[in-house]
Write an enzyme that holds these catalytic residues in place. Structure first.
Site, PDB file in Angstrom:
ATOM      1  N   LYS A  59      -6.225 -12.951  -6.213  1.00  0.00           N
ATOM      2  CA  LYS A  59      -4.344 -13.068  -4.818  1.00  0.00           C
ATOM      3  C   LYS A  59      -4.742 -13.662  -3.828  1.00  0.00           C
ATOM      4  O   LYS A  59      -6.118 -14.052  -3.594  1.00  0.00           O
ATOM      5  CB  LYS A  59      -4.334 -11.241  -4.809  1.00  0.00           C
ATOM      6  CG  LYS A  59      -3.060 -11.448  -3.636  1.00  0.00           C
ATOM      7  CD  LYS A  59      -2.859  -9.971  -2.956  1.00  0.00           C
ATOM      8  CE  LYS A  59      -3.797  -9.836  -2.181  1.00  0.00           C
ATOM      9  NZ  LYS A  59      -4.105 -10.369  -0.519  1.00  0.00           N
ATOM     10  N   LYS A  93       4.361 -12.631   1.354  1.00  0.00           N
ATOM     11  CA  LYS A  93       4.788 -11.179   2.044  1.00  0.00           C
ATOM     12  C   LYS A  93       5.893 -12.021   2.973  1.00  0.00           C
ATOM     13  O   LYS A  93       6.646 -11.847   3.633  1.00  0.00           O
ATOM     14  CB  LYS A  93       4.088 -10.130   3.279  1.00  0.00           C
ATOM     15  CG  LYS A  93       2.865  -9.892   2.496  1.00  0.00           C
ATOM     16  CD  LYS A  93       2.258  -9.180   3.999  1.00  0.00           C
ATOM     17  CE  LYS A  93       1.140  -8.155   3.230  1.00  0.00           C
ATOM     18  NZ  LYS A  93      -0.162  -9.174   3.225  1.00  0.00           N
ATOM     19  N   ASP A  96      11.431 -13.690   5.238  1.00  0.00           N
ATOM     20  CA  ASP A  96      12.870 -15.148   6.729  1.00  0.00           C
ATOM     21  C   ASP A  96      14.064 -14.608   5.779  1.00  0.00           C
ATOM     22  O   ASP A  96      14.299 -13.955   4.844  1.00  0.00           O
ATOM     23  CB  ASP A  96      11.949 -16.170   6.360  1.00  0.00           C
ATOM     24  CG  ASP A  96      12.142 -16.821   7.895  1.00  0.00           C
ATOM     25  OD1 ASP A  96      13.169 -17.047   8.252  1.00  0.00           O
ATOM     26  OD2 ASP A  96      11.241 -17.541   7.998  1.00  0.00           O
ATOM     27  N   GLN A 219     -11.172  -1.002   3.239  1.00  0.00           N
ATOM     28  CA  GLN A 219      -9.852  -0.052   4.131  1.00  0.00           C
ATOM     29  C   GLN A 219     -10.777   1.673   3.683  1.00  0.00           C
ATOM     30  O   GLN A 219      -9.736   2.073   4.427  1.00  0.00           O
ATOM     31  CB  GLN A 219      -8.569  -0.778   3.508  1.00  0.00           C
ATOM     32  CG  GLN A 219      -8.518  -2.332   4.358  1.00  0.00           C
ATOM     33  CD  GLN A 219      -7.500  -2.795   4.171  1.00  0.00           C
ATOM     34  OE1 GLN A 219      -5.563  -1.659   4.536  1.00  0.00           O
ATOM     35  NE2 GLN A 219      -7.082  -3.056   2.985  1.00  0.00           N
TER      36      GLN A 219
HETATM   37  P1  XMP Z   1      -9.303  -5.891   1.368  1.00  0.00           P
HETATM   38  O1  XMP Z   1     -10.672  -6.792   1.232  1.00  0.00           O
HETATM   39  O2  XMP Z   1      -9.045  -5.169   2.419  1.00  0.00           O
HETATM   40  O3  XMP Z   1      -7.962  -7.550   0.883  1.00  0.00           O
HETATM   41  O4  XMP Z   1      -9.638  -5.364  -0.205  1.00  0.00           O
HETATM   42  C1  XMP Z   1      -7.029  -6.974   0.430  1.00  0.00           C
HETATM   43  C2  XMP Z   1      -6.108  -8.085   0.317  1.00  0.00           C
HETATM   44  O5  XMP Z   1      -5.095  -7.482   0.488  1.00  0.00           O
HETATM   45  C3  XMP Z   1      -4.011  -7.941   1.274  1.00  0.00           C
HETATM   46  N1  XMP Z   1      -3.597  -6.938   1.194  1.00  0.00           N
HETATM   47  C4  XMP Z   1      -2.128  -6.287   1.260  1.00  0.00           C
HETATM   48  N2  XMP Z   1      -1.095  -7.049   0.543  1.00  0.00           N
HETATM   49  N3  XMP Z   1       0.159  -4.613   1.243  1.00  0.00           N
HETATM   50  C5  XMP Z   1      -0.116  -6.283   0.195  1.00  0.00           C
HETATM   51  O6  XMP Z   1       0.643  -7.557  -0.017  1.00  0.00           O
HETATM   52  C6  XMP Z   1      -0.334  -4.529   1.503  1.00  0.00           C
HETATM   53  O7  XMP Z   1      -0.382  -3.700   2.088  1.00  0.00           O
HETATM   54  C7  XMP Z   1      -1.290  -4.901   1.701  1.00  0.00           C
HETATM   55  N4  XMP Z   1      -2.761  -4.566   2.342  1.00  0.00           N
HETATM   56  C8  XMP Z   1      -3.911  -5.288   2.526  1.00  0.00           C
HETATM   57  C9  XMP Z   1      -5.031  -7.762   2.736  1.00  0.00           C
HETATM   58  O8  XMP Z   1      -4.470  -9.303   3.503  1.00  0.00           O
HETATM   59  C10 XMP Z   1      -6.033  -9.245   1.306  1.00  0.00           C
HETATM   60  O9  XMP Z   1      -5.504 -10.281   1.418  1.00  0.00           O
END
Ligand code: XMP
Length: 260
Positions: A59, A93, A96, A219
């Site tokens: 991703k 995400k 728009d 997280q």
């Molecule tokens: P970490 O370093 O926290 O990165 O493992 C997580 C990655 O996922 C993204 N992220 C999200 N993307 N919905 C999403 O579409 C979410 O709820 C969400 N939470 C985290 C974050 O920006 C990073 O790329």
């Protein structure tokens, strides 16, 4: 829309089976100045190569798309990921008006992305409809946010709303989960940091729409809890990319999914 879901969902399902992994690597790195772009590309390529056997997809986010651009830098990384047999997801995400969302989807899909993440807050008509239309035509996927992983998620995704379709009071994320089924989305994002939300959403989605859960490790989300609650794919970023040994860390996380 059925075909869209079948095709991307099947591709990632197959890769997950072949690699014995349902981990989606979030290829994220801290800020680098423009003059260090080359170094950033090399670092990203190195992590991608070293962990590819332990993940099923990669991703991308603004961490790489902003400094490297889609046309040259990120496109090359997508080609590498495809060469290594992985699916690619753009975490833009999309949020728009429809005409802008359409151009955004066209650029990301033209760069080679297999799927993108979109925000259902924007609605269907003149919102996400063009994204799903373009994705269907190009056999790509659209994954919808249902409940985000961060602490403030409750302020938006956790609100109680009057569902315009039923007239009843409903949590926002429940309405979004229903939309994921209705739109035939390729996936729904629910944070690993909220296992009880994963269970609730899983009851609505069943096996029709797989759940993608970010928020593992950095997280505070747990692999075991997310999988037991109904997540299909685990999105992991910093825990792997910031590790002294990304390959070993990815392998350990993959092993931990097997005992869940
Ligand atoms: P970490 O370093 O926290 O990165 O493992 C997580 C990655 O996922 C993204 N992220 C999200 N993307 N919905 C999403 O579409 C979410 O709820 C969400 N939470 C985290 C974050 O920006 C990073 O790329």
């Amino acid at each position: 829309m059925g075909r869209l879901q079948m095709i991307f969902s099947r591709r990632i399902e197959q890769t997950a089976r072949e690699n014995g992994s349902n981990i989606v690597l979030a290829l994220d790195f801290p800020f680098e100045r423009a003059e260090n772009r080359k170094r950033l590309f090399v670092k990203a390529e190195k992590v991608l190569k070293s962990v590819h056997l332990h993940v099923c997809a990669v991703k991308f986010n603004h961490h790489l798309v902003l400094p490297l651009g889609t046309c040259d830098g990120v496109q090359k990384l997508i080609e590498k990921a495809h060469y290594l047999g992985l699916q690619t997801i753009m975490d833009c995400k999309a949020n728009d008006i429809g005409s802008t969302n359409q151009v955004l989807a066209e650029y990301y899909f033209d760069a080679g992305f297999d799927a993108l993440i979109a925000n259902p807050f924007v609605g269907w008509e003149e919102g996400l409809e063009p994204v799903f239309r373009v994705a269907k035509k190009l056999e790509r996927g659209v994954i919808l946010l249902v409940y985000m992983s961060h602490k403030g998620a409750a302020e938006g995704y956790g609100q109680t709303i009057i569902d315009p379709e039923t007239g009843g009071k409903t949590p926002q994320y429940v309405a979004f989960a229903r939309k994921a089924v209705k739109y035939r989305a390729s996936g729904a994002v629910v944070g690993a940091t909220y296992p009880e939300r994963i269970s609730e959403v899983h009851k609505i989605l069943g096996e029709k729409v797989p759940i993608y859960s970010p928020g593992i490790g950095a997280q505070g989300g747990s692999v075991q809890q997310a999988l037991k609650s109904g997540s299909h794919y685990l999105i992991v970023g910093r825990e792997i990319t910031q590790s002294a040994n990304p390959s070993e860390t990815a392998e350990k996380i993959r092993e931990s999914t097997r005992t869940a």
